[in-house]
Design a protein around this motif. Sequence first.
Motif, PDB file in Angstrom:
ATOM      1  N   ALA A  87       0.824  -1.210   0.000  1.00 36.59           N
ATOM      2  CA  ALA A  87       0.000   0.000   0.000  1.00 36.59           C
ATOM      3  C   ALA A  87       0.858   1.260   0.000  1.00 36.59           C
ATOM      4  O   ALA A  87       0.521   2.267  -0.629  1.00 36.59           O
ATOM      5  CB  ALA A  87      -0.930  -0.006   1.209  1.00 36.59           C
ATOM      6  N   GLU A  88       1.988   1.235   0.698  1.00 33.30           N
ATOM      7  CA  GLU A  88       2.870   2.409   0.786  1.00 33.30           C
ATOM      8  C   GLU A  88       4.110   2.266  -0.089  1.00 33.30           C
ATOM      9  O   GLU A  88       5.049   3.053   0.042  1.00 33.30           O
ATOM     10  CB  GLU A  88       3.286   2.617   2.248  1.00 33.30           C
ATOM     11  N   ARG A  89       4.148   1.254  -0.947  1.00 30.16           N
ATOM     12  CA  ARG A  89       5.279   0.974  -1.834  1.00 30.16           C
ATOM     13  C   ARG A  89       6.554   0.674  -1.044  1.00 30.16           C
ATOM     14  O   ARG A  89       7.677   0.769  -1.581  1.00 30.16           O
ATOM     15  CB  ARG A  89       5.537   2.147  -2.790  1.00 30.16           C
ATOM     16  N   ALA A  90       6.416   0.296   0.220  1.00 34.61           N
ATOM     17  CA  ALA A  90       7.589  -0.038   1.022  1.00 34.61           C
ATOM     18  C   ALA A  90       8.217  -1.351   0.564  1.00 34.61           C
ATOM     19  O   ALA A  90       9.416  -1.579   0.759  1.00 34.61           O
ATOM     20  CB  ALA A  90       7.203  -0.134   2.502  1.00 34.61           C
ATOM     21  N   TYR A  91       7.413  -2.196  -0.059  1.00 36.24           N
ATOM     22  CA  TYR A  91       7.927  -3.482  -0.513  1.00 36.24           C
ATOM     23  C   TYR A  91       8.987  -3.298  -1.599  1.00 36.24           C
ATOM     24  O   TYR A  91       9.948  -4.060  -1.675  1.00 36.24           O
ATOM     25  CB  TYR A  91       6.769  -4.336  -1.030  1.00 36.24           C
ATOM     26  N   ASP A  92       8.815  -2.276  -2.440  1.00 29.04           N
ATOM     27  CA  ASP A  92       9.818  -2.000  -3.470  1.00 29.04           C
ATOM     28  C   ASP A  92      11.165  -1.657  -2.838  1.00 29.04           C
ATOM     29  O   ASP A  92      12.222  -2.078  -3.322  1.00 29.04           O
ATOM     30  CB  ASP A  92       9.358  -0.842  -4.360  1.00 29.04           C
ATOM     31  N   GLY A  93      11.131  -0.886  -1.758  1.00 28.77           N
ATOM     32  CA  GLY A  93      12.365  -0.553  -1.061  1.00 28.77           C
ATOM     33  C   GLY A  93      13.010  -1.768  -0.438  1.00 28.77           C
ATOM     34  O   GLY A  93      14.236  -1.896  -0.435  1.00 28.77           O
ATOM     35  N   LEU A  94      12.195  -2.678   0.070  1.00 27.14           N
ATOM     36  CA  LEU A  94      12.725  -3.900   0.662  1.00 27.14           C
ATOM     37  C   LEU A  94      13.408  -4.762  -0.390  1.00 27.14           C
ATOM     38  O   LEU A  94      14.495  -5.310  -0.164  1.00 27.14           O
ATOM     39  CB  LEU A  94      11.593  -4.677   1.328  1.00 27.14           C
ATOM     40  N   LEU A  95      12.795  -4.863  -1.576  1.00 27.99           N
ATOM     41  CA  LEU A  95      13.388  -5.646  -2.656  1.00 27.99           C
ATOM     42  C   LEU A  95      14.659  -4.989  -3.201  1.00 27.99           C
ATOM     43  O   LEU A  95      15.574  -5.683  -3.663  1.00 27.99           O
ATOM     44  CB  LEU A  95      12.376  -5.821  -3.796  1.00 27.99           C
ATOM     45  N   ALA A  96      14.719  -3.658  -3.160  1.00 28.04           N
ATOM     46  CA  ALA A  96      15.891  -2.945  -3.675  1.00 28.04           C
ATOM     47  C   ALA A  96      17.058  -2.954  -2.691  1.00 28.04           C
ATOM     48  O   ALA A  96      18.180  -2.597  -3.060  1.00 28.04           O
ATOM     49  CB  ALA A  96      15.517  -1.502  -4.008  1.00 28.04           C
ATOM     50  N   SER A  97      16.815  -3.353  -1.475  1.00 24.93           N
ATOM     51  CA  SER A  97      17.877  -3.381  -0.466  1.00 24.93           C
ATOM     52  C   SER A  97      18.776  -4.593  -0.675  1.00 24.93           C
ATOM     53  O   SER A  97      18.566  -5.407  -1.573  1.00 24.93           O
ATOM     54  CB  SER A  97      17.259  -3.425   0.940  1.00 24.93           C
ATOM     55  N   GLN A  98      19.795  -4.703   0.182  1.00 20.01           N
ATOM     56  CA  GLN A  98      20.731  -5.815   0.088  1.00 20.01           C
ATOM     57  C   GLN A  98      20.221  -7.084   0.775  1.00 20.01           C
ATOM     58  O   GLN A  98      20.923  -8.092   0.804  1.00 20.01           O
ATOM     59  CB  GLN A  98      22.078  -5.410   0.701  1.00 20.01           C
ATOM     60  N   VAL A  99      19.015  -7.023   1.289  1.00 18.76           N
ATOM     61  CA  VAL A  99      18.449  -8.186   1.964  1.00 18.76           C
ATOM     62  C   VAL A  99      18.121  -9.256   0.922  1.00 18.76           C
ATOM     63  O   VAL A  99      17.499  -8.969  -0.113  1.00 18.76           O
ATOM     64  CB  VAL A  99      17.174  -7.796   2.736  1.00 18.76           C
ATOM     65  N   SER A 100      18.531 -10.473   1.185  1.00 18.33           N
ATOM     66  CA  SER A 100      18.274 -11.559   0.233  1.00 18.33           C
ATOM     67  C   SER A 100      16.797 -11.923   0.217  1.00 18.33           C
ATOM     68  O   SER A 100      16.064 -11.694   1.187  1.00 18.33           O
ATOM     69  CB  SER A 100      19.098 -12.793   0.604  1.00 18.33           C
ATOM     70  N   ARG A 101      16.344 -12.487  -0.910  1.00 22.09           N
ATOM     71  CA  ARG A 101      14.958 -12.911  -1.034  1.00 22.09           C
ATOM     72  C   ARG A 101      14.622 -13.985   0.013  1.00 22.09           C
ATOM     73  O   ARG A 101      13.527 -14.011   0.560  1.00 22.09           O
ATOM     74  CB  ARG A 101      14.694 -13.466  -2.436  1.00 22.09           C
ATOM     75  N   GLU A 102      15.583 -14.869   0.273  1.00 24.37           N
ATOM     76  CA  GLU A 102      15.365 -15.920   1.267  1.00 24.37           C
ATOM     77  C   GLU A 102      15.160 -15.325   2.662  1.00 24.37           C
ATOM     78  O   GLU A 102      14.347 -15.831   3.442  1.00 24.37           O
ATOM     79  CB  GLU A 102      16.541 -16.899   1.284  1.00 24.37           C
ATOM     80  N   SER A 103      15.877 -14.246   2.967  1.00 27.11           N
ATOM     81  CA  SER A 103      15.711 -13.596   4.268  1.00 27.11           C
ATOM     82  C   SER A 103      14.346 -12.946   4.382  1.00 27.11           C
ATOM     83  O   SER A 103      13.725 -12.977   5.450  1.00 27.11           O
ATOM     84  CB  SER A 103      16.806 -12.547   4.488  1.00 27.11           C
ATOM     85  N   ILE A 104      13.888 -12.330   3.283  1.00 36.35           N
ATOM     86  CA  ILE A 104      12.552 -11.731   3.288  1.00 36.35           C
ATOM     87  C   ILE A 104      11.511 -12.797   3.572  1.00 36.35           C
ATOM     88  O   ILE A 104      10.620 -12.624   4.423  1.00 36.35           O
ATOM     89  CB  ILE A 104      12.268 -11.044   1.937  1.00 36.35           C
ATOM     90  N   PHE A 105      11.613 -13.924   2.866  1.00 36.54           N
ATOM     91  CA  PHE A 105      10.639 -14.997   3.058  1.00 36.54           C
ATOM     92  C   PHE A 105      10.689 -15.546   4.482  1.00 36.54           C
ATOM     93  O   PHE A 105       9.657 -15.713   5.134  1.00 36.54           O
ATOM     94  CB  PHE A 105      10.903 -16.121   2.060  1.00 36.54           C
ATOM     95  N   THR A 106      11.901 -15.799   4.985  1.00 32.85           N
ATOM     96  CA  THR A 106      12.039 -16.355   6.328  1.00 32.85           C
ATOM     97  C   THR A 106      11.484 -15.401   7.381  1.00 32.85           C
ATOM     98  O   THR A 106      10.818 -15.822   8.334  1.00 32.85           O
ATOM     99  CB  THR A 106      13.512 -16.669   6.629  1.00 32.85           C
ATOM    100  N   GLY A 107      11.749 -14.109   7.216  1.00 32.36           N
ATOM    101  CA  GLY A 107      11.218 -13.128   8.154  1.00 32.36           C
ATOM    102  C   GLY A 107       9.706 -13.087   8.156  1.00 32.36           C
ATOM    103  O   GLY A 107       9.066 -13.016   9.217  1.00 32.36           O
ATOM    104  N   LYS A 108       9.113 -13.136   6.957  1.00 29.75           N
ATOM    105  CA  LYS A 108       7.656 -13.148   6.861  1.00 29.75           C
ATOM    106  C   LYS A 108       7.072 -14.409   7.495  1.00 29.75           C
ATOM    107  O   LYS A 108       6.030 -14.371   8.154  1.00 29.75           O
ATOM    108  CB  LYS A 108       7.235 -13.050   5.395  1.00 29.75           C
TER     109      LYS A 108
END
Length: 233
Positions: A87-108
């Motif tokens: 809703a706030e386009r914050a997800y785009d910033g998360l994907l553009a960061s150095q955080v790996s996709r696997e870390s995003i999934f594990t955190g969620k």
Amino acid sequence: MSGTPYRPPSCLGDAWRIARKDLLIEFRTRSAFLAATVFAVLAVVIFRFTWDPTAIPAIDLAPGVLGVIFTFSGLLGLNRSFGLELAERAYDGLLASQVSRESIFTGKVLANLAFVAGVQALTLPAVALFFDLPVGAAWGTLIGIVVLAALGLAAVGTLFAAIAANTRLAELLLPMMTLPFFVPLVIPAAQASAVVLRGQPVGDAMAWLKVLLAFDLVFVTACIVVFPYTIEE
């Protein structure tokens, strides 16, 4: 040269920070948790007052009630996994960061696991109270069964929540995609719970527990591998 030395990003550390962020947002708003809790309590009350004890014993009915509440209260939490960030386009910033996709999934997954476990922590005593279940020393085993089921639900649900998040009908699409995968998860959890509530040895439930554990191992691994490909632009 002075300064803080460079430290490579930690997958588990990043995952924990993402989970902590999601849980803090939920703690401040409490919208999804309150909705899931109200649903769980209402479901317990409805099942209790429409139940005919002469037709089916409480011990046979209660695992099914827990399974229904577990599944649909979990969906309420999964719907908000990516919704707030999109809703706030914050997800785009998360994907553009150095955080790996696997870390995003594990955190969620960790955040959703905490959400589902929190709802079940309220639901289990409510079901035991309303249906007068002789739980006794079986609490530890029941909690273990719930944790195993919650892990599988959180992993599969998080993957499909990411897929459905960018669609117009995410609230409708998510249950349609996830419910078929929840069936092989809820059935062994309910069957194992029924064995424990009847006072039978835990060994009698080992076949169902092995199915539950195998589901978690296969689907958690598969979801971690597949997740990066679901969010490619």
